[in-house]
Each structure stands twice: as C-alpha cells, then as structure tokens.
Design an enzyme around this catalytic site. Structure first.
Site, PDB file in Angstrom:
ATOM      1  N   ASP A  67      42.386  67.095 -19.291  1.00  0.00           N
ATOM      2  CA  ASP A  67      41.642  66.148 -18.453  1.00  0.00           C
ATOM      3  C   ASP A  67      40.235  65.889 -18.980  1.00  0.00           C
ATOM      4  O   ASP A  67      39.757  66.576 -19.885  1.00  0.00           O
ATOM      5  CB  ASP A  67      41.583  66.646 -16.995  1.00  0.00           C
ATOM      6  CG  ASP A  67      41.255  68.135 -16.879  1.00  0.00           C
ATOM      7  OD1 ASP A  67      40.786  68.723 -17.864  1.00  0.00           O
ATOM      8  OD2 ASP A  67      41.474  68.708 -15.799  1.00  0.00           O
ATOM      9  N   ASN A 136      42.538  75.536  -4.565  1.00  0.00           N
ATOM     10  CA  ASN A 136      43.473  74.809  -3.691  1.00  0.00           C
ATOM     11  C   ASN A 136      44.817  74.563  -4.379  1.00  0.00           C
ATOM     12  O   ASN A 136      45.614  73.759  -3.917  1.00  0.00           O
ATOM     13  CB  ASN A 136      42.853  73.486  -3.228  1.00  0.00           C
ATOM     14  CG  ASN A 136      42.566  72.543  -4.391  1.00  0.00           C
ATOM     15  OD1 ASN A 136      42.837  72.860  -5.549  1.00  0.00           O
ATOM     16  ND2 ASN A 136      42.005  71.385  -4.086  1.00  0.00           N
ATOM     17  N   HIS A 138      45.202  73.303  -7.434  1.00  0.00           N
ATOM     18  CA  HIS A 138      45.298  72.176  -8.370  1.00  0.00           C
ATOM     19  C   HIS A 138      45.513  72.666  -9.801  1.00  0.00           C
ATOM     20  O   HIS A 138      45.083  73.748 -10.178  1.00  0.00           O
ATOM     21  CB  HIS A 138      44.110  71.208  -8.246  1.00  0.00           C
ATOM     22  CG  HIS A 138      42.804  71.654  -8.808  1.00  0.00           C
ATOM     23  ND1 HIS A 138      41.687  71.862  -8.019  1.00  0.00           N
ATOM     24  CD2 HIS A 138      42.399  71.897 -10.070  1.00  0.00           C
ATOM     25  CE1 HIS A 138      40.669  72.214  -8.792  1.00  0.00           C
ATOM     26  NE2 HIS A 138      41.074  72.243 -10.037  1.00  0.00           N
ATOM     27  N   GLU A 143      45.217  67.124  -7.620  1.00  0.00           N
ATOM     28  CA  GLU A 143      44.852  67.687  -6.323  1.00  0.00           C
ATOM     29  C   GLU A 143      46.075  67.739  -5.409  1.00  0.00           C
ATOM     30  O   GLU A 143      47.074  67.065  -5.665  1.00  0.00           O
ATOM     31  CB  GLU A 143      43.768  66.805  -5.683  1.00  0.00           C
ATOM     32  CG  GLU A 143      42.486  66.690  -6.503  1.00  0.00           C
ATOM     33  CD  GLU A 143      41.585  67.920  -6.404  1.00  0.00           C
ATOM     34  OE1 GLU A 143      42.033  68.986  -5.943  1.00  0.00           O
ATOM     35  OE2 GLU A 143      40.408  67.794  -6.804  1.00  0.00           O
TER      36      GLU A 143
HETATM   37  C1  GLP Z   1      38.977  72.575 -12.879  1.00  0.00           C
HETATM   38  C2  GLP Z   1      39.823  72.080 -14.050  1.00  0.00           C
HETATM   39  C3  GLP Z   1      41.118  72.841 -14.159  1.00  0.00           C
HETATM   40  C4  GLP Z   1      40.814  74.310 -13.966  1.00  0.00           C
HETATM   41  C5  GLP Z   1      40.402  74.594 -12.559  1.00  0.00           C
HETATM   42  C6  GLP Z   1      39.915  76.008 -12.324  1.00  0.00           C
HETATM   43  O1  GLP Z   1      38.713  71.602 -11.941  1.00  0.00           O
HETATM   44  N1  GLP Z   1      40.091  70.676 -14.101  1.00  0.00           N
HETATM   45  O2  GLP Z   1      41.727  72.573 -15.403  1.00  0.00           O
HETATM   46  O3  GLP Z   1      41.965  75.075 -14.233  1.00  0.00           O
HETATM   47  O4  GLP Z   1      39.476  73.647 -12.091  1.00  0.00           O
HETATM   48  O5  GLP Z   1      38.624  76.196 -12.827  1.00  0.00           O
HETATM   49  P1  GLP Z   1      38.075  77.605 -13.260  1.00  0.00           P
HETATM   50  O6  GLP Z   1      38.863  78.022 -14.450  1.00  0.00           O
HETATM   51  O7  GLP Z   1      36.628  77.376 -13.607  1.00  0.00           O
HETATM   52  O8  GLP Z   1      38.266  78.507 -12.112  1.00  0.00           O
END
Ligand code: GLP
Length: 241
Positions: A67, A136, A138, A143
């Site tokens: 992304d 959540n 995702h 989402e």
């Molecule tokens: C973000 C990213 C995801 C990631 C997630 C968790 O929004 N787009 O690819 O896996 O949230 O983030 P983190 O690894 O900082 O907990």
C-alpha cells in the site's frame, strides 16, 4: 493456518527473516510482497544483517508493496516508499526497477489501481506476502467491511487507523485520509502468506483471528481461506489464544 510462537519481537523477526531468506536463496527471482508499519521492522533489520554477513542477494527479486498513502510522493518522508528505502532497500543490492509500490500521487487513482493489479499479474504473482495486522483486523489498508473479492483500490482510512499511524507523522492532522491498497483478493492470490504480530495491542486481533469465524467485518479472517498462511506471533500477541 500454521502458528509459530516466539518469545518476543526479536525472536519473531529472526524466524520471519529466516523464512524470507530461505525463499530468496532457493528462488533468487522470487516476487516478495512487502509491508510497512512497525511489525516488519525487525525482520528487515535481520534481512540486512544476513545480506551483509552472508551475502544473500536481492539482485533478481521483485518487490511489491501492499500500500501507499494518497497524496504523498516517493520523496515525502512519510510515504511508504520512503519508509521502505530507509528501512530496507538502501541496504540491499536492489535497484529501482525491481521495486514496486502504488503511486499515491497518480493523477487517475483508479487507473493506478488497475495498473498495479496488472503489474502483479505480469510478475507471475507474489511468491511470499509479508503482512502485519491492524488492531481492528485490517490487512494492508483493507478496513473492516472491505469485500473479500477486492483488488487494488482506494480506501478512506478509518479514524482508528489514522490515529494508530499518527506516530510516524509530525502532526496528527498530517496523516493522509486516503490510501491505495492491494485488495483482500489480491493478497489471497499470493502463493504463501507470512503474517506477523507482536505486542499486547495485537492480542485481541490475534484471538479473533485464531478463534473467530470468517467475516468481512474482520479482514484478516479472509486468510483462513488460504491454504499456506504462517502466523508468527510473540507471547504478548498470543496471550489470549
Ligand atoms: C498499517 C499498515 C499495515 C500494517 C498495520 C499494522 O496501517 N497499512 O500494513 O500491517 O497498519 O501496523 P503496525 O505494524 O505498525 O502495528
């Protein structure tokens, strides 16, 4: 889903990096699906350490990131492209042509999403997709409520995701409102999926993933429809399992 438990983030990162290194060593032209966020950081550090100590080469891999924020260009310090350059690419033997992220500043975002799906197909598909998980549930920026049939698309980020990602930005209001993300179906097309989680903040999500049903309200549950998913999580993330 195969579950591998790790003592802590460091051990999770070592185990994850071993799987990636194995993939690249056995298939130097592998297509790697990569992720941003805090979760893969330790894994990337291990890949860099292995590259400099053992010489694992990334000269022939293709990388496809999940992304990118809409509105931030590659040079923006908060763009995922910048994050990937800083945290991984600059330390490996990998060139510009091998690296792919959605272009968040494309004039026509729908056309950009279509281009990205075509690109993934043209590479022959992702061999190993690395994933983190949002609190959540995702995955990528898909989402809750995202159809499991989704391909690369533009999403409006939820308030909770914007808040969670605000730590990377100078001011919370700087967090973009939209992003381009590979869809859930795009992710499920990968040969293998490696999902990582560490820390107590992910415990609820991991519990729901392991014990809950499959539902579009909880995007990560789509992974239960894939037959080669490995979850590596630390003791804190596994506390409720
Ligand atoms: C973000 C990213 C995801 C990631 C997630 C968790 O929004 N787009 O690819 O896996 O949230 O983030 P983190 O690894 O900082 O907990």
């Amino acid at each position: 889903m195969k579950l591998i438990s790790a003592k802590n983030q460091t051990e999770m990162s070592r185990k994850a990096s071993s799987l990636i290194i194995e993939t690249v060593r056995s298939a130097p032209e592998a297509v790697l699906g990569l992720a941003t966020g805090s979760t893969p950081l330790g894994t990337y550090q291990e890949l860099i350490r292995d590259h400099s100590e053992n010489g694992t080469s990334y000269g022939k891999v293709t990388t496809i990131n999940l992304d990118e924020y809409v509105g931030l260009d590659a040079d923006d310090p908060n763009s995922f492209r910048h994050f990937m350059d800083n945290q991984l690419f600059e330390a490996l033997d990998i060139s510009e042509q091998q690296i792919h992220l959605p272009n968040g500043t494309a004039e026509n975002l729908d056309a950009e999403c279509e281009r990205y799906d075509i690109l993934i197909k043209q590479t022959g598909g992702i061999d190993l997709q690395l994933l983190g998980i949002g609190e959540n549930g995702h995955i990528g920026f898909n989402e809750p409520g995202t159809p499991f049939s989704s391909r690369t698309h533009v999403v409006e980020l939820t308030e909770s995701t914007r808040k969670a990602n605000a730590r990377f930005f100078e001011r919370p209001e700087d967090v973009p409102t939209h992003a381009i993300t590979m869809g859930i179906d795009s992710i499920l097309q990968s040969q293998k999926i490696l999902l990582l989680a560490f820390g107590a903040s992910k415990a609820e999500a991991i519990k729901r993933l392991v014990h809950g049903g499959v539902s579009e309200d909880f995007p990560a549950s789509a992974l239960k429809r894939h037959d080669d998913v490995t979850l590596i999580a630390d003791e804190e993330a596994l506390a409720l399992v």
